[in-house]
Design a protein around this motif. Structure first.
Motif, PDB file in Angstrom:
ATOM      1  N   UNK A  60      40.517  84.178  34.390  1.00 48.88           N
ATOM      2  CA  UNK A  60      39.576  83.099  34.338  1.00 48.88           C
ATOM      3  C   UNK A  60      39.142  82.884  33.138  1.00 48.88           C
ATOM      4  N   UNK A  61      39.307  81.602  32.652  1.00 45.33           N
ATOM      5  CA  UNK A  61      38.889  81.445  31.300  1.00 45.33           C
ATOM      6  C   UNK A  61      37.784  80.222  31.543  1.00 45.33           C
ATOM      7  N   UNK A  62      36.513  80.878  31.236  1.00 44.03           N
ATOM      8  CA  UNK A  62      35.420  79.927  31.505  1.00 44.03           C
ATOM      9  C   UNK A  62      34.091  80.041  30.373  1.00 44.03           C
ATOM     10  N   UNK A  63      34.715  80.289  29.261  1.00 46.18           N
ATOM     11  CA  UNK A  63      33.799  80.274  28.169  1.00 46.18           C
ATOM     12  C   UNK A  63      34.734  79.871  26.930  1.00 46.18           C
ATOM     13  N   UNK A  64      33.989  79.267  25.922  1.00 46.82           N
ATOM     14  CA  UNK A  64      34.439  78.580  24.712  1.00 46.82           C
ATOM     15  C   UNK A  64      34.839  79.532  23.504  1.00 46.82           C
ATOM     16  N   UNK A  65      34.639  81.073  23.727  1.00 49.03           N
ATOM     17  CA  UNK A  65      34.405  81.734  22.503  1.00 49.03           C
ATOM     18  C   UNK A  65      36.107  82.068  22.487  1.00 49.03           C
ATOM     19  N   UNK A  66      36.379  81.928  21.039  1.00 47.91           N
ATOM     20  CA  UNK A  66      37.838  82.031  20.632  1.00 47.91           C
ATOM     21  C   UNK A  66      38.992  81.273  21.738  1.00 47.91           C
ATOM     22  N   UNK A  67      38.551  79.995  21.924  1.00 46.74           N
ATOM     23  CA  UNK A  67      39.405  79.382  22.554  1.00 46.74           C
ATOM     24  C   UNK A  67      40.027  78.054  21.692  1.00 46.74           C
ATOM     25  N   UNK A  68      41.235  77.686  22.056  1.00 42.75           N
ATOM     26  CA  UNK A  68      41.804  77.958  23.379  1.00 42.75           C
ATOM     27  C   UNK A  68      42.613  79.178  23.329  1.00 42.75           C
ATOM     28  N   UNK A  69      42.613  79.747  24.577  1.00 41.44           N
ATOM     29  CA  UNK A  69      43.429  80.853  24.564  1.00 41.44           C
ATOM     30  C   UNK A  69      44.732  80.565  24.317  1.00 41.44           C
ATOM     31  N   UNK A  70      45.701  81.371  23.538  1.00 38.31           N
ATOM     32  CA  UNK A  70      46.867  80.984  22.795  1.00 38.31           C
ATOM     33  C   UNK A  70      47.937  81.846  23.441  1.00 38.31           C
ATOM     34  N   UNK A  71      48.874  81.247  24.263  1.00 37.84           N
ATOM     35  CA  UNK A  71      50.106  81.903  24.503  1.00 37.84           C
ATOM     36  C   UNK A  71      51.393  80.971  23.740  1.00 37.84           C
ATOM     37  N   UNK A  72      52.174  81.898  22.859  1.00 41.44           N
ATOM     38  CA  UNK A  72      52.932  81.317  21.875  1.00 41.44           C
ATOM     39  C   UNK A  72      54.166  82.033  21.406  1.00 41.44           C
ATOM     40  N   UNK A  73      55.234  81.545  20.522  1.00 38.99           N
ATOM     41  CA  UNK A  73      56.014  82.551  19.910  1.00 38.99           C
ATOM     42  C   UNK A  73      57.097  83.029  20.983  1.00 38.99           C
ATOM     43  N   UNK A  74      57.448  82.207  22.003  1.00 42.01           N
ATOM     44  CA  UNK A  74      58.413  82.559  22.995  1.00 42.01           C
ATOM     45  C   UNK A  74      57.909  83.828  24.027  1.00 42.01           C
ATOM     46  N   UNK A  75      56.867  83.957  24.027  1.00 38.37           N
ATOM     47  CA  UNK A  75      56.243  84.921  24.959  1.00 38.37           C
ATOM     48  C   UNK A  75      55.834  84.484  26.375  1.00 38.37           C
ATOM     49  N   UNK A  76      55.745  85.520  27.122  1.00 37.82           N
ATOM     50  CA  UNK A  76      55.701  84.942  28.813  1.00 37.82           C
ATOM     51  C   UNK A  76      54.683  85.711  29.392  1.00 37.82           C
ATOM     52  N   UNK A  77      53.755  84.922  30.061  1.00 39.64           N
ATOM     53  CA  UNK A  77      52.414  85.367  30.622  1.00 39.64           C
ATOM     54  C   UNK A  77      52.760  85.081  32.325  1.00 39.64           C
TER      55      UNK A  77
END
Length: 159
Positions: A60-77
């Motif tokens: 759940x991403x429901x606040x704007x603290x340090x967003x956008x949440x970031x998935x990068x660099x070829x990583x997988x979630x």
């Protein structure tokens, strides 16, 4: 045929009930909330209410603290659900970017249920989900951007 001793039967029932409870606990999964306490890195435990969501967990991403949440660099979630802006007056944002980067939800990716959600899939990143949902309820506002060569959001059922 002899009858079982009543105390033995009670002990067996207590042990059996405890065994059922103990066996059920490890399979339960829950929602993990974004706090953004450290920065915008999806993979840091300190940015989540407990740990980085995986497997059967929901994010759940429901606040704007340090967003956008970031998935990068070829990583997988990989997890069950991703929910951005779940409730009224909540706002959440997530970016998956870069070739080889993946976001995989076995259930849904929900962008703006009753709140405001923003999802960006950029520069070769790929997202997949069973359902893709944008602006689900009255009052919900969602924006999804899929941009850049090789970028995709694939929904197995409905988008």
């Amino acid at each position: 045929m002899p009858r079982p001793h009543p105390h033995s039967l009670k002990a067996l029932l207590r042990t059996s009930a405890l065994g059922v409870v103990l066996c059920a606990l490890p399979t339960q999964a829950g929602a993990i909330d974004w706090t953004g306490a450290t920065d915008n890195d999806w993979f840091k435990d300190s940015n989540w209410s407990t740990v980085v969501p995986t497997g059967g967990n929901s994010a759940n991403i429901n606040i704007m603290t340090n967003t956008p949440a970031l998935i990068d660099g070829g990583a997988s979630a990989a997890l069950s659900h991703v929910q951005l802006g779940l409730d009224a007056d909540e706002e959440g944002s997530l970016v998956a970017t870069g070739s080889g980067t993946t976001l995989a939800a076995t259930a849904n990716i929900l962008v703006g249920a009753t709140g405001t959600g923003t999802l960006s899939i950029l520069d070769g990143a790929v997202a997949s989900s069973d359902y893709g949902v944008i602006a689900y309820n009255v009052g919900g506002f969602g924006t999804a951007t899929v941009d850049g060569a090789g970028s995709e959001w694939n929904a197995a059922r409905d988008m």
